[in-house]
Motif scaffolding. Sequence first.
Motif, mmCIF file in Angstrom:
data_model
loop_
_atom_site.group_PDB
_atom_site.id
_atom_site.type_symbol
_atom_site.label_atom_id
_atom_site.label_comp_id
_atom_site.label_asym_id
_atom_site.label_seq_id
_atom_site.Cartn_x
_atom_site.Cartn_y
_atom_site.Cartn_z
ATOM 1 N N MET A 20 0.869 -1.217 -0.010
ATOM 2 C CA MET A 20 0.075 0.075 0.087
ATOM 3 C C MET A 20 1.127 1.251 0.171
ATOM 4 S SD MET A 20 -2.331 -0.132 2.409
ATOM 5 C CE MET A 20 -3.838 -0.764 2.062
ATOM 6 N N LYS A 21 0.687 2.365 -1.187
ATOM 7 C CA LYS A 21 1.209 3.234 -0.783
ATOM 8 C C LYS A 21 0.220 4.357 -0.105
ATOM 9 C CE LYS A 21 1.692 4.315 -4.959
ATOM 10 N NZ LYS A 21 1.632 5.103 -6.583
ATOM 11 N N ARG A 22 1.138 5.817 0.475
ATOM 12 C CA ARG A 22 0.804 6.765 1.146
ATOM 13 C C ARG A 22 0.409 7.861 -0.101
ATOM 14 N NH1 ARG A 22 2.926 6.647 6.490
ATOM 15 N NH2 ARG A 22 3.668 9.216 5.915
ATOM 16 N N TYR A 73 -3.898 13.393 -3.741
ATOM 17 C CA TYR A 73 -4.332 12.073 -4.306
ATOM 18 C C TYR A 73 -5.412 12.921 -5.392
ATOM 19 C CZ TYR A 73 -7.699 8.720 -4.559
ATOM 20 O OH TYR A 73 -8.867 7.485 -4.152
ATOM 21 N N GLU A 113 -9.581 5.051 2.513
ATOM 22 C CA GLU A 113 -9.074 4.545 3.215
ATOM 23 C C GLU A 113 -7.475 5.537 3.642
ATOM 24 O OE1 GLU A 113 -6.818 0.345 4.701
ATOM 25 O OE2 GLU A 113 -8.444 0.803 3.095
ATOM 26 N N LEU A 165 -4.272 6.295 1.857
ATOM 27 C CA LEU A 165 -3.470 4.177 1.987
ATOM 28 C C LEU A 165 -4.525 4.299 0.427
ATOM 29 C CD1 LEU A 165 -4.277 3.416 5.321
ATOM 30 C CD2 LEU A 165 -2.341 4.615 4.051
ATOM 31 N N VAL A 166 -3.376 3.852 -0.768
ATOM 32 C CA VAL A 166 -3.533 2.703 -2.173
ATOM 33 C C VAL A 166 -3.470 1.955 -2.032
ATOM 34 C CG1 VAL A 166 -3.206 3.611 -4.755
ATOM 35 C CG2 VAL A 166 -3.580 6.129 -3.150
ATOM 36 N N ASP A 167 -4.786 1.351 -2.642
ATOM 37 C CA ASP A 167 -4.213 0.089 -2.695
ATOM 38 C C ASP A 167 -4.708 0.063 -4.285
ATOM 39 O OD1 ASP A 167 -4.403 -2.531 -2.682
ATOM 40 O OD2 ASP A 167 -5.978 -3.702 -0.912
ATOM 41 N N ASP A 168 -4.041 -0.839 -5.376
ATOM 42 C CA ASP A 168 -4.093 -0.853 -6.651
ATOM 43 C C ASP A 168 -6.309 -1.702 -6.357
ATOM 44 O OD1 ASP A 168 -2.174 0.307 -7.403
ATOM 45 O OD2 ASP A 168 -1.560 -2.517 -7.632
ATOM 46 N N ALA A 169 -6.355 -2.322 -6.222
ATOM 47 C CA ALA A 169 -7.919 -3.277 -6.194
ATOM 48 C C ALA A 169 -8.622 -2.226 -6.003
ATOM 49 C CB ALA A 169 -7.686 -4.164 -5.012
ATOM 50 N N LYS A 170 -8.433 -1.313 -4.444
ATOM 51 C CA LYS A 170 -9.739 -0.614 -3.936
ATOM 52 C C LYS A 170 -9.338 0.633 -5.257
ATOM 53 C CE LYS A 170 -10.022 -1.565 0.645
ATOM 54 N NZ LYS A 170 -10.152 -1.547 1.816
ATOM 55 N N GLU A 171 -7.968 0.811 -5.825
ATOM 56 C CA GLU A 171 -8.303 2.105 -6.972
ATOM 57 C C GLU A 171 -9.401 1.795 -7.736
ATOM 58 O OE1 GLU A 171 -6.518 5.813 -7.043
ATOM 59 O OE2 GLU A 171 -6.278 4.513 -5.478
#
Length: 93
Positions: A1-3, A9, A30, A45-51
């Motif tokens: 996860m990236k911040r 953003y 998130e 908090l960046v997650d590819d799946a949630k993005e």
Amino acid sequence: MKRLSVKEYARKHKLSIYNVIKMTRTGALESETVEENGKEVVYILVDDAKEEAVESEIILQNPPKSLKEENALLKAEIHRLKKELQECRKKQR
């Protein structure tokens, strides 16, 4: 996860900072709050799946229109502005 910071953003997704903060408060994004140099900084908090899910939720303010529609709107705006300019010139005389 990236911040990512709120500003980063918003720039990445072409949103206003206000909308990003609103999304974090409603729970659509998130986030975590970190204290840096005595200030509280919000990170997304960046997650590819949630993005991908978040991108589908984003509603564009001005949806793209066809060039003909946009051209017609601009011509009407020019015509309205020319009338206003003529009225202003008449008042000055």
